[in-house]
Scaffold this active site. Structure first.
Site, PDB file in Angstrom:
ATOM      1  N   ARG A 187       0.821  -1.211   0.000  1.00 22.01           N
ATOM      2  CA  ARG A 187       0.000   0.000   0.000  1.00 22.01           C
ATOM      3  C   ARG A 187       0.859   1.267   0.000  1.00 22.01           C
ATOM      4  O   ARG A 187       0.542   2.250  -0.667  1.00 22.01           O
ATOM      5  CB  ARG A 187      -0.920   0.005   1.221  1.00 22.01           C
ATOM      6  CG  ARG A 187      -1.837   1.215   1.259  1.00 22.01           C
ATOM      7  CD  ARG A 187      -2.895   1.069   2.337  1.00 22.01           C
ATOM      8  NE  ARG A 187      -3.931   2.086   2.212  1.00 22.01           N
ATOM      9  CZ  ARG A 187      -4.200   3.002   3.148  1.00 22.01           C
ATOM     10  NH1 ARG A 187      -3.490   3.017   4.263  1.00 22.01           N
ATOM     11  NH2 ARG A 187      -5.150   3.883   2.964  1.00 22.01           N
ATOM     12  N   HIS A 229       0.629   4.457  -2.544  1.00 23.83           N
ATOM     13  CA  HIS A 229       0.461   5.845  -2.088  1.00 23.83           C
ATOM     14  C   HIS A 229       1.662   6.718  -2.426  1.00 23.83           C
ATOM     15  O   HIS A 229       1.535   7.934  -2.532  1.00 23.83           O
ATOM     16  CB  HIS A 229       0.168   5.872  -0.584  1.00 23.83           C
ATOM     17  CG  HIS A 229      -1.246   5.501  -0.272  1.00 23.83           C
ATOM     18  ND1 HIS A 229      -1.866   5.812   0.921  1.00 23.83           N
ATOM     19  CD2 HIS A 229      -2.175   4.847  -1.004  1.00 23.83           C
ATOM     20  CE1 HIS A 229      -3.112   5.355   0.905  1.00 23.83           C
ATOM     21  NE2 HIS A 229      -3.315   4.765  -0.251  1.00 23.83           N
ATOM     22  N   ASN A 262      -3.502   8.688   4.788  1.00 27.38           N
ATOM     23  CA  ASN A 262      -2.280   8.127   5.373  1.00 27.38           C
ATOM     24  C   ASN A 262      -2.239   8.203   6.887  1.00 27.38           C
ATOM     25  O   ASN A 262      -1.634   7.360   7.538  1.00 27.38           O
ATOM     26  CB  ASN A 262      -1.049   8.853   4.800  1.00 27.38           C
ATOM     27  CG  ASN A 262      -0.819   8.524   3.336  1.00 27.38           C
ATOM     28  OD1 ASN A 262      -1.207   7.459   2.857  1.00 27.38           O
ATOM     29  ND2 ASN A 262      -0.209   9.455   2.612  1.00 27.38           N
ATOM     30  N   HIS A 273      -6.022  -5.889  -2.471  1.00 24.34           N
ATOM     31  CA  HIS A 273      -6.862  -6.021  -1.275  1.00 24.34           C
ATOM     32  C   HIS A 273      -7.173  -7.484  -0.956  1.00 24.34           C
ATOM     33  O   HIS A 273      -8.023  -7.771  -0.126  1.00 24.34           O
ATOM     34  CB  HIS A 273      -8.145  -5.200  -1.426  1.00 24.34           C
ATOM     35  CG  HIS A 273      -7.914  -3.720  -1.382  1.00 24.34           C
ATOM     36  ND1 HIS A 273      -8.910  -2.785  -1.638  1.00 24.34           N
ATOM     37  CD2 HIS A 273      -6.799  -2.993  -1.110  1.00 24.34           C
ATOM     38  CE1 HIS A 273      -8.409  -1.569  -1.532  1.00 24.34           C
ATOM     39  NE2 HIS A 273      -7.129  -1.657  -1.212  1.00 24.34           N
TER      40      HIS A 273
HETATM   41  C1  HEM Z   1      -8.827   1.814  -6.037  1.00 24.89           C
HETATM   42  C2  HEM Z   1      -8.648   2.661  -5.078  1.00 24.89           C
HETATM   43  C3  HEM Z   1      -8.263   2.248  -3.692  1.00 24.89           C
HETATM   44  C4  HEM Z   1      -8.893   2.626  -2.552  1.00 24.89           C
HETATM   45  C5  HEM Z   1     -10.091   3.546  -2.439  1.00 24.89           C
HETATM   46  C6  HEM Z   1      -8.208   1.979  -1.463  1.00 24.89           C
HETATM   47  C7  HEM Z   1      -8.546   2.137  -0.126  1.00 24.89           C
HETATM   48  C8  HEM Z   1      -7.973   1.445   0.923  1.00 24.89           C
HETATM   49  C9  HEM Z   1      -8.356   1.560   2.303  1.00 24.89           C
HETATM   50  C10 HEM Z   1      -9.455   2.471   2.845  1.00 24.89           C
HETATM   51  C11 HEM Z   1      -7.583   0.714   3.017  1.00 24.89           C
HETATM   52  C12 HEM Z   1      -7.607   0.507   4.539  1.00 24.89           C
HETATM   53  C13 HEM Z   1      -6.587   1.437   5.158  1.00 24.89           C
HETATM   54  C14 HEM Z   1      -6.592   1.439   6.674  1.00 24.89           C
HETATM   55  O1  HEM Z   1      -7.490   0.920   7.289  1.00 24.89           O
HETATM   56  O2  HEM Z   1      -5.669   1.990   7.267  1.00 24.89           O
HETATM   57  C15 HEM Z   1      -6.690   0.066   2.099  1.00 24.89           C
HETATM   58  C16 HEM Z   1      -5.753  -0.866   2.444  1.00 24.89           C
HETATM   59  C17 HEM Z   1      -4.889  -1.458   1.560  1.00 24.89           C
HETATM   60  N1  HEM Z   1      -4.719  -1.110   0.226  1.00 24.89           N
HETATM   61 FE1  HEM Z   1      -5.965  -0.004  -0.876  1.00 24.89          FE
HETATM   62  N2  HEM Z   1      -7.185   1.235  -1.954  1.00 24.89           N
HETATM   63  C18 HEM Z   1      -7.168   1.364  -3.315  1.00 24.89           C
HETATM   64  C19 HEM Z   1      -6.254   0.800  -4.191  1.00 24.89           C
HETATM   65  C20 HEM Z   1      -5.163   0.068  -3.818  1.00 24.89           C
HETATM   66  C21 HEM Z   1      -4.075  -0.304  -4.685  1.00 24.89           C
HETATM   67  C22 HEM Z   1      -3.958   0.096  -6.155  1.00 24.89           C
HETATM   68  C23 HEM Z   1      -3.208  -1.041  -3.941  1.00 24.89           C
HETATM   69  C24 HEM Z   1      -1.893  -1.656  -4.344  1.00 24.89           C
HETATM   70  C25 HEM Z   1      -1.589  -2.047  -5.547  1.00 24.89           C
HETATM   71  C26 HEM Z   1      -3.759  -1.129  -2.605  1.00 24.89           C
HETATM   72  C27 HEM Z   1      -3.222  -1.849  -1.575  1.00 24.89           C
HETATM   73  C28 HEM Z   1      -3.745  -1.907  -0.293  1.00 24.89           C
HETATM   74  C29 HEM Z   1      -3.295  -2.843   0.725  1.00 24.89           C
HETATM   75  C30 HEM Z   1      -2.276  -3.964   0.523  1.00 24.89           C
HETATM   76  C31 HEM Z   1      -3.993  -2.539   1.901  1.00 24.89           C
HETATM   77  C32 HEM Z   1      -3.833  -3.189   3.284  1.00 24.89           C
HETATM   78  C33 HEM Z   1      -2.811  -2.378   4.086  1.00 24.89           C
HETATM   79  C34 HEM Z   1      -2.544  -2.885   5.488  1.00 24.89           C
HETATM   80  O3  HEM Z   1      -3.104  -3.876   5.922  1.00 24.89           O
HETATM   81  O4  HEM Z   1      -1.729  -2.229   6.167  1.00 24.89           O
HETATM   82  N3  HEM Z   1      -4.932  -0.429  -2.563  1.00 24.89           N
HETATM   83  N4  HEM Z   1      -6.941   0.539   0.821  1.00 24.89           N
END
Ligand code: HEM
Ligand SMILES: *[C@@H]1O[C@H](CO)[C@@H](O)[C@H](O)[C@H]1NC(C)=O
Ligand SMILES: *[C@@H]1O[C@H](CO)[C@@H](O)[C@H](O)[C@H]1NC(C)=O
Ligand SMILES: *[C@@H]1O[C@H](CO)[C@@H](O)[C@H](O)[C@H]1NC(C)=O
Ligand SMILES: *[C@@H]1O[C@H](CO)[C@@H](O)[C@H](O)[C@H]1NC(C)=O
Length: 319
Positions: free
Chosen positions: A61, A65, A93, A191
């Protein structure tokens, strides 16, 4: 020609194509100046994931970002400083982006082996690739030679895609970075690992919300009350296996996406990206291949190369 030889030949041709069309990054950028960098990063990520299985997801993630704000230039790693408003304080973030200590530890190891040579941006790109492959996903060649920024852009970080957005606006934010709706769809498959805070999925599970399986909503309400518990965690993909696969897409097809933005990619069969979700849900191999290709493309956003920027000595500070 044996199949494996042919594969190597095709891979070589592809690498050449990418190199020439990109003109700047190269898979062998540190071959002479820091030959062990890939090994150091891989062992650093392996240690970090062993200590905390979620860390792989957090690093993936962080890379996303980073790339979406000013390009893949490690701007997200900069701490607040006089005249510099850290991206770490941006809405998406704050209290959420994590893994900075892991990158610091890897950077320290890399600096010990090759001083002032490998950029923080490249370390982050390698760490994200290693996270995916260590969690059982695909492995790909990372193009290297990115330079680190001397600035951050908190305003742009505040505009990162949000979990409350609709498909139209997600597609347009990815298009603004040169990525297609297909790449949005396949990259969202990240995800398949990791967690979200309740704040980001409360309105989805309490509704009113279309395309949600009601027993799934009920289960998620258990640790995400209608008010309070903002930082309670739930897995982005159920069941959470910490393995990188295509379960995420299978869940979307039955209304079990955790985030509203995730479910926007599949609207009961009628949405513009529904077909892609079906394909990735059925064909894990197609997901693995397309995900790797899209990560390489995401890693090319807004490059700084050559004499632009710098190679930071400490990822948190401009030199
Ligand atoms: C399409 C738009 C996207 C939105 C709206 C989005 C939104 C989010 C949100 C709200 C979370 C939870 C964050 C938290 O609770 O602190 C999250 C986690 C995550 N996102 Fe996304 N995301 C998107 C795209 C992506 C992309 C493109 C990737 C990587 C290629 C990605 C990888 C991740 C990962 C691996 C997590 C888990 C992080 C953790 O457990 O620490 N996301 N995302
Ligand atoms: C990924 O591939 C590289 C070589 O291309 C290899 O050194 C590395 O060990 C692989 N990563 C994993 C986790 O298997
Ligand atoms: C930050 O990003 C925004 C939006 O992309 C842009 O308009 C602005 O000029 C940038 N600010 C700086 C200081 O680069
Ligand atoms: C999507 O969201 C944007 C921005 O909030 C809004 O202007 C637009 O009307 C929405 N589109 C649809 C199809 O709901
Ligand atoms: C919701 O999911 C449950 C458990 O997988 C399933 O038994 C049920 O049929 C689903 N409900 C709907 C309306 O699809």
């Amino acid at each position: 020609m044996a199949a494996s030889t042919r594969l190597v030949a095709i891979a070589g041709l592809l690498a050449l194509l990418v190199c020439t069309s990109n003109g700047q990054l190269s898979p062998s950028f540190y071959a002479k100046s820091c030959p062990n960098v890939e090994q150091i990063v891989l062992s650093g990520m392996a240690d970090a994931i062993k200590k905390e299985p979620r860390m792989g997801a957090s690093i993936i993630r962080l890379f996303f970002h980073d790339c979406f704000v000013q390009g893949c230039d490690a701007s997200i790693l900069l701490d607040n400083a006089p005249g510099l408003a850290s991206e770490k304080d941006a809405v998406s973030n704050k209290n959420s982006a994590r893994g900075f200590e892991v990158i610091d530890a890897i950077k320290a190891q890399v600096e010990k082996a090759c001083r002032a040579t490998v950029s923080c941006a490249d370390i982050l790109a390698l760490s994200a690739r290693d996270s995916v492959s260590l969690l059982g996903g695909s492995n790909w060649t990372v193009l290297l030679g990115r330079r680190d920024s001397t600035t951050a852009n908190q305003t742009e970080a505040n505009n990162l895609p949000s979990p409350f957005e609709n498909l139209t606006s997600l597609v347009s934010k990815f298009a603004a970075k040169g990525l297609t709706a297909q790449e949005l769809t396949v990259l969202s498959g990240a995800h398949t690992v990791g967690f979200s805070v309740c704040f980001a999925f409360r309105t989805r599970v309490w509704g009113p919300e279309p395309n949600i399986n009601i027993s799934f909503a009920m289960a998620r309400r258990q640790n995400c009350p209608a008010s309070g518990g903002d930082t309670n965690l739930a897995p982005l993909t159920t069941p959470n296996t910490n393995r990188f696969g295509n379960q995420y897409f299978k869940n979307l097809m039955v209304g079990r996406a955790l985030l509203h933005s995730d479910q926007e990619l599949f609207k009961g069969g009628a949405g513009p990206t529904d077909g892609m979700v079906r394909r990735y849900g059925k064909d894990g191999g197609a997901f693995a291949r397309d995900f790797a290709a899209a990560m390489v493309r995401m890693g090319n956003i807004g490059l700084k190369t050559g004499n632009q920027g710098e190679v930071r000595l400490d990822c948190r500070k401009v030199n």
